[in-house]
Design a protein around this motif. Structure first.
Motif, PDB file in Angstrom:
ATOM      1  N   MET A   1       2.630  -3.425  -6.680  1.00 39.40           N
ATOM      2  CA  MET A   1       2.775  -4.802  -7.148  1.00 39.40           C
ATOM      3  C   MET A   1       1.777  -5.057  -8.274  1.00 39.40           C
ATOM      4  N   ARG A   2       2.217  -5.797  -9.328  1.00 38.59           N
ATOM      5  CA  ARG A   2       1.349  -6.080 -10.467  1.00 38.59           C
ATOM      6  C   ARG A   2       0.510  -7.313 -10.171  1.00 38.59           C
ATOM      7  N   LYS A   3      -0.469  -7.155  -9.283  1.00 39.79           N
ATOM      8  CA  LYS A   3      -1.331  -8.266  -8.940  1.00 39.79           C
ATOM      9  C   LYS A   3      -2.779  -7.854  -9.152  1.00 39.79           C
ATOM     10  N   LYS A   4      -3.621  -8.844  -9.316  1.00 39.24           N
ATOM     11  CA  LYS A   4      -5.035  -8.553  -9.438  1.00 39.24           C
ATOM     12  C   LYS A   4      -5.571  -8.094  -8.086  1.00 39.24           C
ATOM     13  N   PRO A   5      -6.550  -7.166  -8.088  1.00 45.00           N
ATOM     14  CA  PRO A   5      -7.096  -6.671  -6.823  1.00 45.00           C
ATOM     15  C   PRO A   5      -7.552  -7.781  -5.893  1.00 45.00           C
ATOM     16  N   GLY A   6      -8.133  -8.843  -6.438  1.00 44.32           N
ATOM     17  CA  GLY A   6      -8.617  -9.927  -5.599  1.00 44.32           C
ATOM     18  C   GLY A   6      -7.519 -10.640  -4.849  1.00 44.32           C
ATOM     19  N   ASN A   7      -6.289 -10.587  -5.374  1.00 43.63           N
ATOM     20  CA  ASN A   7      -5.175 -11.248  -4.718  1.00 43.63           C
ATOM     21  C   ASN A   7      -4.763 -10.545  -3.436  1.00 43.63           C
ATOM     22  N   ASP A   8      -5.113  -9.264  -3.291  1.00 46.18           N
ATOM     23  CA  ASP A   8      -4.725  -8.534  -2.086  1.00 46.18           C
ATOM     24  C   ASP A   8      -5.316  -9.169  -0.830  1.00 46.18           C
ATOM     25  N   PRO A  82       8.945 -10.781  12.613  1.00 48.87           N
ATOM     26  CA  PRO A  82       7.891 -10.841  11.595  1.00 48.87           C
ATOM     27  C   PRO A  82       7.129  -9.544  11.398  1.00 48.87           C
ATOM     28  N   VAL A  83       7.142  -8.630  12.360  1.00 54.09           N
ATOM     29  CA  VAL A  83       6.396  -7.381  12.224  1.00 54.09           C
ATOM     30  C   VAL A  83       6.864  -6.552  11.043  1.00 54.09           C
ATOM     31  N   PHE A  84       8.081  -6.816  10.574  1.00 49.22           N
ATOM     32  CA  PHE A  84       8.624  -6.018   9.468  1.00 49.22           C
ATOM     33  C   PHE A  84       8.155  -6.496   8.092  1.00 49.22           C
ATOM     34  N   LEU A  85       7.424  -7.604   8.041  1.00 47.06           N
ATOM     35  CA  LEU A  85       6.981  -8.131   6.749  1.00 47.06           C
ATOM     36  C   LEU A  85       6.016  -7.176   6.051  1.00 47.06           C
ATOM     37  N   ALA A  86       5.026  -6.657   6.767  1.00 48.72           N
ATOM     38  CA  ALA A  86       4.034  -5.758   6.164  1.00 48.72           C
ATOM     39  C   ALA A  86       4.661  -4.469   5.636  1.00 48.72           C
ATOM     40  N   PRO A  87       5.522  -3.757   6.432  1.00 51.25           N
ATOM     41  CA  PRO A  87       6.125  -2.537   5.883  1.00 51.25           C
ATOM     42  C   PRO A  87       7.026  -2.805   4.676  1.00 51.25           C
ATOM     43  N   ILE A  88       7.735  -3.940   4.689  1.00 53.59           N
ATOM     44  CA  ILE A  88       8.571  -4.274   3.521  1.00 53.59           C
ATOM     45  C   ILE A  88       7.688  -4.412   2.281  1.00 53.59           C
ATOM     46  N   PHE A  89       6.582  -5.140   2.434  1.00 56.27           N
ATOM     47  CA  PHE A  89       5.665  -5.329   1.303  1.00 56.27           C
ATOM     48  C   PHE A  89       5.103  -3.999   0.812  1.00 56.27           C
ATOM     49  N   MET A  90       4.718  -3.115   1.731  1.00 56.93           N
ATOM     50  CA  MET A  90       4.113  -1.843   1.345  1.00 56.93           C
ATOM     51  C   MET A  90       5.114  -0.929   0.647  1.00 56.93           C
ATOM     52  N   TRP A  92       7.754  -1.898  -0.975  1.00 56.77           N
ATOM     53  CA  TRP A  92       8.007  -2.531  -2.274  1.00 56.77           C
ATOM     54  C   TRP A  92       6.880  -2.203  -3.253  1.00 56.77           C
ATOM     55  N   SER A  93       5.662  -2.194  -2.757  1.00 54.20           N
ATOM     56  CA  SER A  93       4.512  -1.865  -3.612  1.00 54.20           C
ATOM     57  C   SER A  93       4.608  -0.442  -4.144  1.00 54.20           C
ATOM     58  N   LEU A  94       5.067   0.472  -3.299  1.00 53.51           N
ATOM     59  CA  LEU A  94       5.228   1.862  -3.751  1.00 53.51           C
ATOM     60  C   LEU A  94       6.252   1.954  -4.881  1.00 53.51           C
ATOM     61  N   ILE A  95       7.354   1.225  -4.729  1.00 53.45           N
ATOM     62  CA  ILE A  95       8.393   1.265  -5.766  1.00 53.45           C
ATOM     63  C   ILE A  95       7.858   0.722  -7.085  1.00 53.45           C
ATOM     64  N   LEU A  96       7.245  -0.441  -7.034  1.00 57.89           N
ATOM     65  CA  LEU A  96       6.735  -1.051  -8.267  1.00 57.89           C
ATOM     66  C   LEU A  96       5.561  -0.272  -8.841  1.00 57.89           C
ATOM     67  N   GLY A  98       5.510   2.928  -9.048  1.00 56.96           N
ATOM     68  CA  GLY A  98       6.012   4.173  -9.629  1.00 56.96           C
ATOM     69  C   GLY A  98       6.203   5.305  -8.642  1.00 56.96           C
ATOM     70  N   ARG A  99       5.952   5.069  -7.353  1.00 55.11           N
ATOM     71  CA  ARG A  99       6.128   6.127  -6.331  1.00 55.11           C
ATOM     72  C   ARG A  99       7.465   5.917  -5.612  1.00 55.11           C
ATOM     73  N   ARG A 100       8.523   5.944  -6.377  1.00 60.90           N
ATOM     74  CA  ARG A 100       9.851   5.633  -5.856  1.00 60.90           C
ATOM     75  C   ARG A 100      10.330   6.663  -4.840  1.00 60.90           C
ATOM     76  N   LEU A 101      10.142   7.946  -5.123  1.00 59.30           N
ATOM     77  CA  LEU A 101      10.635   8.989  -4.229  1.00 59.30           C
ATOM     78  C   LEU A 101       9.977   8.884  -2.852  1.00 59.30           C
ATOM     79  N   ILE A 102       8.672   8.717  -2.839  1.00 61.86           N
ATOM     80  CA  ILE A 102       7.952   8.589  -1.566  1.00 61.86           C
ATOM     81  C   ILE A 102       8.432   7.353  -0.815  1.00 61.86           C
ATOM     82  N   ALA A 103       8.653   6.249  -1.543  1.00 65.78           N
ATOM     83  CA  ALA A 103       9.103   5.013  -0.900  1.00 65.78           C
ATOM     84  C   ALA A 103      10.455   5.206  -0.231  1.00 65.78           C
ATOM     85  N   TRP A 104      11.369   5.876  -0.919  1.00 65.81           N
ATOM     86  CA  TRP A 104      12.700   6.088  -0.345  1.00 65.81           C
ATOM     87  C   TRP A 104      12.652   7.089   0.807  1.00 65.81           C
TER      88      TRP A 104
END
Length: 370
Positions: A1-8, A82-90, A92-96, A98-104
């Protein structure tokens, strides 16, 4: 995700609150079918948010840890949702990131885990369908992540193209400024040289003509300083660019040239700035050449406003005095005029005519867009 480190930190806090609070509601809604939340369940719910804090330094490891905690939560019989929110975010972060293959690959592993869990009797009927639906929900977010990535890459590519075009235009502007400076300096310094030579020659015998020559030198030097300021101001940030020369200043140019010039206008119409500037510079360079090579000649400048082009004709009758600067100059005068005409899609010819010299340019009007 294109966010500033502090936003994490804020993202992790939000995900933690959502998973813990909403999982309590899910546990109430799924009582009798799924296990109630206990200490282990709350720990597993917080593993994902904590892993978010480490995703920039360890993106793959933090995603794997989040998925393992999610698998343990589901296999442990705790409520879906709700437990699925964190894995979805993670994922998605891999895809954005550039680690698309690992994400899939990890999403495929997740699908396999839930299918095996459902087939082994962890859930039956509706719950098996519910497990697969949740997996499909994760895959849906994977696809959305891919679409966001594609859009982001296209935006970045567009921005790169815009920046390259801006640099190209800046480079062309610098070339234009260099040409403007060359024309201004060449014309005015040549004029100053000619008039200074005339003043020195006539100072004793004809002081009034020498005074006129010195007045012309003063005017030309002021002109060249003004032109240079106008062009160099473009280098100042935010300084608006205005045309440094136009046909409205043609009478002034003729007066300063020290030549016997006749101006003729055939027709009239407004001209775009780039065409007007090119016509002015062509006339300026032609008068400079006449002052160098044909002093004392009569010069005719003719502007003909046609339906599709502007015709510019400068002709002289030949020198009647010794040429003071006949061998001076860079030799780029005529090629420079030809380049100006060609840049606008026009043509320029130059050569001897009788005892004199003639320059003729045809500058087409730009096509009007509706």
């Amino acid at each position: 995700m294109r966010k500033k480190p502090g936003n994490d930190v804020y993202v992790a806090l939000i995900v933690a609150v959502v998973q813990v609070v909403l999982s309590q509601g899910a546990a109430w809604g799924q009582r009798g079918y799924r296990e109630p939340l206990d200490s282990l369940a709350y720990v597993l719910l917080l593993v994902g948010p904590v892993a978010i804090l480490a995703r920039r330094k360890f993106p793959v490891i933090s995603t794997v840890v989040t998925l393992l905690a999610t698998y343990a939560f589901v296999v442990g019989g705790y409520p879906y949702g709700p437990v699925f929110l964190a894995p979805i975010f993670m994922l998605w972060s891999l895809i954005l990131g550039g680690r698309r293959l690992i994400a899939w690959i990890l999403s495929g592993v997740t699908l396999a885990v839930f299918v095996i869990y459902a087939s082994l009797g962890g859930d039956h009927g509706l719950w098996a369908f519910h497990t697969l639906a949740i997996t499909a929900f994760i895959l849906l977010f994977m696809v959305i992540g891919e679409l966001v990535r594609i859009r982001s890459e296209r935006r970045a590519e567009h921005q790169r193209v815009v920046e390259e075009e801006s640099r190209r235009q800046a480079s062309e502007e610098r070339l234009t400024m260099a040409q403007e400076l060359h024309d201004v300096l060449a014309h005015n310094i040549s004029l100053i040289h000619v008039q200074a030579s005339t003043a020195l020659h006539l100072m004793d015998e004809q002081p009034e003509q020498a005074r006129t020559a010195l007045t012309t030198i003063k005017s030309a030097s002021k002109e060249v300083l003004g032109e240079m300021r106008s062009v160099l101001n473009v280098l100042r940030e935010g300084a608006p660019r205005s045309p440094t020369a136009g046909l409205d200043r043609l009478d002034e140019l003729v007066t300063r040239s020290g030549l016997d010039v006749t101006l003729k206008h055939v027709g009239s119409r407004p001209l775009p700035p780039q065409l007007e500037r090119a016509a002015y510079r062509i006339i300026q360079e032609a008068l400079t050449n006449a002052a160098r090579h044909a002093p004392g000649s009569r010069v005719t400048v003719r502007l003909e406003y046609g339906t599709s082009e502007l015709g510019v004709l400068i002709s002289d009758t030949g020198a009647t005095k010794p040429a003071v600067l006949a061998e001076a100059g860079s030799g780029n005068g005529i090629p420079g005029m030809r380049e100006r005409a060609s840049a606008l899609g026009g043509t320029l010819t130059a050569g001897p005519v009788g005892n004199g010299f003639q320059v003729e340019a045809k500058l087409p009007f730009p096509e009007e867009t509706s």
